[in-house]
Write a protein that holds these residues in place. Structure first.
Motif, PDB file in Angstrom:
ATOM      1  N   VAL A 190       1.204   2.135   3.399  1.00 45.33           N
ATOM      2  CA  VAL A 190       2.577   2.060   2.519  1.00 45.33           C
ATOM      3  C   VAL A 190       2.866   3.487   1.544  1.00 45.33           C
ATOM      4  O   VAL A 190       3.000   4.686   1.880  1.00 45.33           O
ATOM      5  CB  VAL A 190       1.076   2.171   1.057  1.00 45.33           C
ATOM      6  CG1 VAL A 190       0.224   2.390   0.402  1.00 45.33           C
ATOM      7  CG2 VAL A 190       2.184   1.447  -0.645  1.00 45.33           C
ATOM      8  N   TRP A 194       1.365   4.474  -4.309  1.00 43.94           N
ATOM      9  CA  TRP A 194       0.988   3.444  -3.452  1.00 43.94           C
ATOM     10  C   TRP A 194      -0.595   4.776  -2.751  1.00 43.94           C
ATOM     11  O   TRP A 194      -1.213   4.183  -2.556  1.00 43.94           O
ATOM     12  CB  TRP A 194      -0.063   2.349  -3.530  1.00 43.94           C
ATOM     13  CG  TRP A 194       0.905   1.089  -4.739  1.00 43.94           C
ATOM     14  CD1 TRP A 194       0.520   1.782  -6.041  1.00 43.94           C
ATOM     15  CD2 TRP A 194       0.922  -0.706  -4.491  1.00 43.94           C
ATOM     16  NE1 TRP A 194       1.230   0.129  -6.195  1.00 43.94           N
ATOM     17  CE2 TRP A 194       1.190  -1.014  -5.614  1.00 43.94           C
ATOM     18  CE3 TRP A 194       1.758  -0.768  -3.188  1.00 43.94           C
ATOM     19  CZ2 TRP A 194       1.561  -1.688  -5.552  1.00 43.94           C
ATOM     20  CZ3 TRP A 194       2.271  -1.853  -3.628  1.00 43.94           C
ATOM     21  CH2 TRP A 194       2.040  -2.321  -4.618  1.00 43.94           C
ATOM     22  N   SER A 195       0.351   5.414  -2.360  1.00 46.26           N
ATOM     23  CA  SER A 195      -0.597   6.386  -1.185  1.00 46.26           C
ATOM     24  C   SER A 195      -1.250   7.320  -1.760  1.00 46.26           C
ATOM     25  O   SER A 195      -1.909   8.527  -1.062  1.00 46.26           O
ATOM     26  CB  SER A 195       1.607   7.152  -0.382  1.00 46.26           C
ATOM     27  OG  SER A 195       1.527   8.128  -1.256  1.00 46.26           O
ATOM     28  N   ASN A 222       7.619   2.562  -3.910  1.00 47.24           N
ATOM     29  CA  ASN A 222       6.236   1.249  -3.339  1.00 47.24           C
ATOM     30  C   ASN A 222       6.703   0.657  -2.273  1.00 47.24           C
ATOM     31  O   ASN A 222       7.570  -0.222  -2.315  1.00 47.24           O
ATOM     32  CB  ASN A 222       5.279   0.844  -4.277  1.00 47.24           C
ATOM     33  CG  ASN A 222       4.280   1.799  -4.975  1.00 47.24           C
ATOM     34  OD1 ASN A 222       3.539   2.616  -4.668  1.00 47.24           O
ATOM     35  ND2 ASN A 222       3.782   1.047  -5.861  1.00 47.24           N
ATOM     36  N   GLU A 223       6.313   0.898  -0.693  1.00 47.96           N
ATOM     37  CA  GLU A 223       7.063  -0.199   0.104  1.00 47.96           C
ATOM     38  C   GLU A 223       6.153   0.053   1.083  1.00 47.96           C
ATOM     39  O   GLU A 223       5.596   1.060   1.637  1.00 47.96           O
ATOM     40  CB  GLU A 223       9.084   0.148   0.959  1.00 47.96           C
ATOM     41  CG  GLU A 223       8.916   1.441   1.395  1.00 47.96           C
ATOM     42  CD  GLU A 223       9.964   1.274   2.427  1.00 47.96           C
ATOM     43  OE1 GLU A 223      11.014   0.923   0.907  1.00 47.96           O
ATOM     44  OE2 GLU A 223      10.412   1.795   3.228  1.00 47.96           O
ATOM     45  N   PRO A 224       5.917  -1.685   1.728  1.00 45.55           N
ATOM     46  CA  PRO A 224       4.783  -1.487   3.854  1.00 45.55           C
ATOM     47  C   PRO A 224       5.342  -0.543   4.173  1.00 45.55           C
ATOM     48  O   PRO A 224       7.271  -0.053   4.178  1.00 45.55           O
ATOM     49  CB  PRO A 224       5.320  -2.490   3.803  1.00 45.55           C
ATOM     50  CG  PRO A 224       6.452  -3.393   3.048  1.00 45.55           C
ATOM     51  CD  PRO A 224       6.662  -2.651   2.059  1.00 45.55           C
TER      52      PRO A 224
END
Length: 399
Positions: A190, A194-195, A222-224
């Motif tokens: 991520v 969120w990291s 945030n992104e995958p």
């Protein structure tokens, strides 16, 4: 190299600023297609209760790596990286996915579907393979830590938390005087808050009494995150766990990495000279690719009495690692892939040099290794002032 050419339905049209989008989504489609890959049998199906020990997964050691530019007196750009890797014992003979944990078996079949040539001759007597699981975090910051606004002419605040799964396949071609290491590593993670990059940096700065960076509210969203890394290394063939006595060798490599973490092609060379150089494929900073050690069969000889001539031995060597890279995408410079974000003008060509010392010992019957290096990297974006440097330290242990 990897072949995913038949999946054209997954390819959208790329726009001018996102040249890597189509390639990235192609990989995503492939990664999310393990059901299709599940039918690719590498060996005839068999009862897993009949699996031999050398066909099953057993862990043999681990490595902890820490990188930080505070080692070189700066606090900007690629400012910190940490990674914990665990390495399996060598898997011998014909590959048996049914003998492996289910997620690893799925990944094995995915490789067999996407890159069938990777498993060619995997059952040869000269071939062995092992598995590496890697968990890590990386963080990037601009130079001015006091500003709370978005600094448009410096790199974005960015963090990455990831989990990687790699297959290493080591083989000596028939009648050849050299051997090769092929690696296929899938990294998922991520990008963004969120990291936990902001919290990690704040904790370290608070413990060390250093002023914290105040602009993390401007970090990437945030992104995958995902990436497929394909690498080949080659060096002269050596038997045993070390190249005994005083000697030197050369390790060549080339690699391709595809994904929204990084899309790039690279080539490199490592020069080593010293005493009892380990029979592995070199030292390097944190990056996708091999976490490789001497074959586990000869590594076990460290416990034999009297000691075999092929067993691990204490030693030390110096190394110089040179790499050139063509970059088509770097999340820490290009920003978010799936939404608009702060980004800078990435430079398409980057060179890197690392110089260091590595040593290994036998402690209470366990193999221990320490590698320390300093890394220099050329400018990565147009607005960057000068090159960047950081220090790297890695501690490895055999269980």
């Amino acid at each position: 190299m990897m072949r995913i050419g038949s999946r054209h339905a997954c390819l959208p049209k790329a726009n001018a600023r996102r040249p890597v989008r189509s390639v990235t989504l192609m990989v995503a489609c492939a990664v999310l297609g393990p059901v299709a890959a599940h039918g690719t049998e590498l060996t005839p199906s068999a009862d897993s209760s009949r699996c031999l020990p050398e066909q099953s997964l057993h862990w043999r050691g681990g490595t902890l790596r820490l990188e930080n530019d505070l080692f070189t007196g700066t606090d900007r750009n690629y400012t910190n990286g940490v990674a914990l890797s665990v390495v399996s014992r060598d898997l011998q003979g014909a590959l048996r996915p049914e003998c492996l944990p289910q997620p690893i078996a799925w990944y094995t079949r995915f490789i067999g579907w996407a890159d069938p040539e990777f498993w060619r001759d995997s059952g040869a007597r000269s071939a062995s393979q092992n598995i590496v699981v890697r968990f890590g975090q990386s963080m990037y910051t601009p130079e001015d830590k006091t500003r709370t606004d978005l600094i448009s002419d410096d790199r974005p605040y960015a963090g990455l938390l990831y989990l990687g799964l790699a297959w290493n396949r080591r083989v000596q071609p028939q009648a050849a005087s050299y051997e090769m290491l092929d690696v296929r590593e899938l990294t998922l993670g991520v990008i963004g808050p969120w990291s936990l990059a902001e919290q990690s940096q704040d904790l370290v700065h608070r413990v060390r009494g250093i002023d914290r960076f105040r602009g993390w509210d401007n970090q990437l969203r945030n992104e995958p995150a995902f990436q497929m890394a394909m690498e080949r290394k080659f060096k002269s063939y050596t038997e045993g766990a070390v190249r005994p006595g005083w000697s030197g060798d050369v390790i060549g490599s080339y690699a391709l990495r595809i994904g929204n973490i990084e899309t790039a092609a690279s080539t490199g060379v490592e020069l080593r000279a010293g005493w009892n150089i380990p029979n592995d494929f070199g030292s390097y900073p944190i990056r996708p690719g091999a976490e490789n050690r001497p074959p586990s069969g000869v590594s076990d000889l460290r416990r034999t009495e009297p000691q075999s001539a092929r067993a691990p031995k204490p030693g030390a060597h110096a190394f110089l690692n040179l790499e050139a890279k063509a970059v088509a995408w770097d999340f820490s410079l290009d920003g978010n892939l799936f939404r608009h974000s702060h980004h800078v003008s990435r430079r398409p060509w980057v060179a890197q040099a690392a110089i260091g010392i590595s040593s290994q010992w036998i402690v209470a019957g366990h193999g221990v290794r320490l590698a320390v290096m300093r890394v220099w990297r050329t400018r990565e974006f147009d607005q960057q002032i000068g090159h960047h440097a950081f220090g790297s330290i890695a501690l490895s242990m055999e269980f």
